[in-house]
Design a protein around this motif. Structure first.
Motif, mmCIF file in Angstrom:
data_model
loop_
_atom_site.group_PDB
_atom_site.id
_atom_site.type_symbol
_atom_site.label_atom_id
_atom_site.label_comp_id
_atom_site.label_asym_id
_atom_site.label_seq_id
_atom_site.Cartn_x
_atom_site.Cartn_y
_atom_site.Cartn_z
ATOM 1 N N HIS A 1 0.830 -1.209 0.000
ATOM 2 C CA HIS A 1 0.000 0.000 0.000
ATOM 3 C C HIS A 1 0.861 1.254 0.000
ATOM 4 O O HIS A 1 0.677 2.161 -0.836
ATOM 5 C CB HIS A 1 -0.920 0.000 1.219
ATOM 6 C CG HIS A 1 -1.365 1.368 1.638
ATOM 7 N ND1 HIS A 1 -2.161 2.168 0.847
ATOM 8 C CD2 HIS A 1 -1.093 2.092 2.768
ATOM 9 C CE1 HIS A 1 -2.379 3.318 1.463
ATOM 10 N NE2 HIS A 1 -1.740 3.303 2.623
ATOM 11 N N TRP B 1 0.972 3.808 -3.066
ATOM 12 C CA TRP B 1 0.351 5.116 -2.842
ATOM 13 C C TRP B 1 1.390 6.225 -2.776
ATOM 14 O O TRP B 1 1.232 7.278 -3.399
ATOM 15 C CB TRP B 1 -0.486 5.098 -1.559
ATOM 16 C CG TRP B 1 -1.058 6.454 -1.265
ATOM 17 C CD1 TRP B 1 -1.966 7.147 -2.028
ATOM 18 C CD2 TRP B 1 -0.731 7.300 -0.165
ATOM 19 N NE1 TRP B 1 -2.226 8.372 -1.456
ATOM 20 C CE2 TRP B 1 -1.486 8.485 -0.318
ATOM 21 C CE3 TRP B 1 0.109 7.163 0.938
ATOM 22 C CZ2 TRP B 1 -1.415 9.534 0.588
ATOM 23 C CZ3 TRP B 1 0.174 8.197 1.853
ATOM 24 C CH2 TRP B 1 -0.574 9.371 1.671
ATOM 25 N N MET C 1 -7.754 7.340 -2.778
ATOM 26 C CA MET C 1 -7.490 6.577 -1.556
ATOM 27 C C MET C 1 -8.702 6.533 -0.636
ATOM 28 O O MET C 1 -8.877 5.595 0.141
ATOM 29 C CB MET C 1 -6.307 7.203 -0.806
ATOM 30 C CG MET C 1 -4.955 6.604 -1.145
ATOM 31 S SD MET C 1 -4.838 4.876 -0.698
ATOM 32 C CE MET C 1 -5.137 4.992 1.052
ATOM 33 N N GLU D 1 -11.171 3.481 0.030
ATOM 34 C CA GLU D 1 -10.817 2.307 0.846
ATOM 35 C C GLU D 1 -12.045 1.578 1.412
ATOM 36 O O GLU D 1 -12.136 0.346 1.308
ATOM 37 C CB GLU D 1 -9.886 2.736 1.983
ATOM 38 C CG GLU D 1 -9.507 1.613 2.928
ATOM 39 C CD GLU D 1 -8.791 2.132 4.155
ATOM 40 O OE1 GLU D 1 -8.918 1.510 5.216
ATOM 41 O OE2 GLU D 1 -8.108 3.171 4.072
ATOM 42 N N THR E 1 -4.845 1.440 -2.813
ATOM 43 C CA THR E 1 -6.115 1.370 -2.085
ATOM 44 C C THR E 1 -6.593 -0.073 -1.960
ATOM 45 O O THR E 1 -7.083 -0.488 -0.905
ATOM 46 C CB THR E 1 -7.189 2.214 -2.798
ATOM 47 O OG1 THR E 1 -6.682 3.529 -3.017
ATOM 48 C CG2 THR E 1 -8.456 2.304 -1.960
ATOM 49 N N VAL F 1 -4.410 -1.762 0.766
ATOM 50 C CA VAL F 1 -4.743 -1.424 2.154
ATOM 51 C C VAL F 1 -6.093 -2.017 2.543
ATOM 52 O O VAL F 1 -6.323 -2.347 3.718
ATOM 53 C CB VAL F 1 -4.726 0.108 2.377
ATOM 54 C CG1 VAL F 1 -5.951 0.793 1.828
ATOM 55 C CG2 VAL F 1 -4.552 0.425 3.858
ATOM 56 N N ALA F 2 -6.988 -2.200 1.577
ATOM 57 C CA ALA F 2 -8.269 -2.845 1.877
ATOM 58 C C ALA F 2 -8.054 -4.299 2.288
ATOM 59 O O ALA F 2 -8.673 -4.790 3.241
ATOM 60 C CB ALA F 2 -9.196 -2.763 0.668
#
Length: 304
Positions: A82, A86, A102, A105, A161, A164-165
């Protein structure tokens, strides 16, 4: 949720948190170091700040199973991915475009929760999802008119994104049986190791950076992480998760204002349109989630 009140009013603390996380993109833009180095030192310095308070969680760490350690490692790898994607996106696209994307998310978490845990959502939440995705299309459309690099940055932000999800979905599974503080610390350290291996294999130097860069690395650890994300986690004992999650709407707004003031970045008409759609779609989604949680709580109360 704890009924006691914090020493400082919750809205003021939330405002402090939003301003703090909004500075993340600015610090990244100011740094000339590779994204993988920024991410490594951000999480390393955050871990060092957390370690002195980790002793009460040693028993819980010893109780973890092999499967738990594997999931923690996977979560750390996704967190590192992530940050890599990002932070890398900000080298190509604007702060506004990257942070607005972002903000999607929760949408990717909703999709992942449906695929993995069969969690269903209301039609209002799905409508919010559709509006937000439509907004991202507008942002991308506006960036195409600027340069191909901007579109590359948008795609990197989307990849970050998604990563991180996945990290959050793994965390949702793990924090149900381990302290969130311990989870965060182990995942941060795991991500640091992933970054270290990546930098070593890529031939990226670890230490040859001027004092200004080291100052930015420390700022990334203290301002958006400690006074942003960790503060939001602490606020969960005083406010609902849905209320705290609404802060995600504040970061793109705050970051865009700071980018205009400090970096001279201005938005095109299409980017403004896309941003409004993303924020509106997320507001619909989050308010739908709040209503769903309230109905579930009421049903549980009636059943008891």
């Amino acid at each position: 949720m704890n009924s006691k009140k914090p020493p400082v009013p919750v809205p003021l603390l939330m405002l402090i948190g939003i301003v703090a996380i909004s500075f993340s993109s600015i610090f990244i833009k100011w740094s000339a170091a590779p994204a993988s180095v920024q991410g490594m030192y951000r999480l390393l310095f955050t871990s060092l700040l957390m370690l002195p308070f980790a002793r009460p969680y040693s028993g819980a760490a010893y109780a973890l199973r092999r499967k738990d350690w594997l999931l923690l490692g996977c979560s750390g790898m996704m967190l590192a991915l992530h940050f890599l994607l990002w932070m890398g996106s900000l080298k190509y696209t604007s702060v506004a475009s990257s942070t607005m994307i972002m903000a999607l998310e929760p949408v990717f978490i909703m999709l992942g929760a449906y695929i993995l845990y069969k969690e269903r959502n209301t039609s209002a939440a799905i409508l919010g999802l559709a509006i937000a995705i439509f907004g991202v299309v507008f942002i991308g459309w506006g960036d195409i008119g600027l340069s191909p690099d901007n579109v590359k940055g948008d795609l990197l932000s989307i990849g970050g994104t998604v990563a991180v999800a996945v990290h959050m979905l793994i965390g949702q599974k793990l924090v149900s049986r381990m302290p969130s503080y311990l989870y965060s610390l182990i995942v941060f350290i795991s991500a640091v190791l992933v970054f270290a291996i990546y930098n070593l294999l890529s031939g990226i130097p670890f230490f040859v950076y001027p004092a200004r860069e080291w100052g930015i690395f420390i700022l990334l650890a203290v301002v958006p992480t400690v006074f942003g994300h960790i503060l939001f986690n602490w606020l969960l004992q005083y406010a609902s998760a849905t209320t705290v999650s609404m802060n995600i709407l504040g970061e793109p707004v705050g970051a865009s204002i700071l980018a205009f003031l400090l970096l001279g970045e201005a938005l095109t008409g299409l980017q403004w349109t896309g941003g409004v759609l993303v924020m509106g779609g997320l507001a619909v989604y989050l308010f739908a989630g709040r209503k769903k949680a309230a109905r579930a709580k009421e049903a549980l109360h009636n059943a008891s």
